[in-house]
Write an enzyme that holds these catalytic residues in place. Structure first.
Site, PDB file in Angstrom:
ATOM      1  CE  LYS A  33      30.538  10.360  72.335  1.00  0.00           C
ATOM      2  NZ  LYS A  33      32.058  10.054  71.635  1.00  0.00           N
ATOM      3  NE  ARG A  81      24.653  14.190  61.223  1.00  0.00           N
ATOM      4  CZ  ARG A  81      23.556  13.712  61.277  1.00  0.00           C
ATOM      5  NH1 ARG A  81      22.744  14.226  60.254  1.00  0.00           N
ATOM      6  NH2 ARG A  81      23.058  12.691  61.850  1.00  0.00           N
TER       7      ARG A  81
END
Length: 169
Positions: A33, A81
């Site tokens: 990102k 997660r």
């Protein structure tokens, strides 16, 4: 605000604390990102990367001149997660898997490979590097097919700030 507190202020805290306590090496974990960010989260990760790389130039301001700082950047960790895999597995019961775009690609790495990569980079680093592993990208449609070729694919559209193709560099 939390991304700024964690990724920018947190990076500053780690850099200053490492210098003041004589830590020899710091390896910061980054993400795909941070490469050409299009949202605030990615921008804070890029800023974090730049802070850690630039920290190698701050040595004259601190007594300890032995601390070196480097960054490792990789894609999604399978099964973590934030991974799409648990979401897909949860959707299996509906016989329909939701994806945002049929052309979407991602980079993923296993937890074991990510740990090995960071460990290897700890030995190679001299300070100032951004280490990027050579890992393949895959299409989300291929991942969906691997999870179940019997489920229907529902295209729900990209979310704000989401890229069709992530980059590592």
């Amino acid at each position: 605000f939390e991304a700024i507190k964690t990724n920018i202020i947190g990076a500053q805290n780690i850099i200053e604390t490492a210098y003041l306590n004589g830590v020899k090496k710091v390896i910061a974990l980054s993400t795909d990102k941070a490469s050409s960010p299009i949202n605030l989260y990615g921008a804070t990760k890029l800023c974090s990367d730049k802070l850690f790389v630039s920290a190698n130039n701050l040595k004259s301001k601190f007594k300890n001149k032995l601390t070196s700082f480097s960054v490792v950047r990789y894609g999604n960790v399978f099964g973590s997660r934030g991974s799409v895999v648990p979401a897909f597995l949860d959707q299996l019961k509906n016989k329909e898997l939701e994806i945002t775009d049929k052309n979407m690609t991602r980079f993923s790495i296993t937890l074991k490979k990510s740990i090995e990569f960071v460990y290897d980079c700890m030995f190679k680093s001299q300070g100032g590097e951004i280490f990027v592993p050579k890992i393949p990208s895959y299409r989300l449609t291929d991942l969906v097919s691997a999870i179940s070729d019997k489920c229907k694919i529902k295209v729900i559209g990209t979310r704000p700030g989401e890229k069709i193709h992530e980059e590592l560099i």
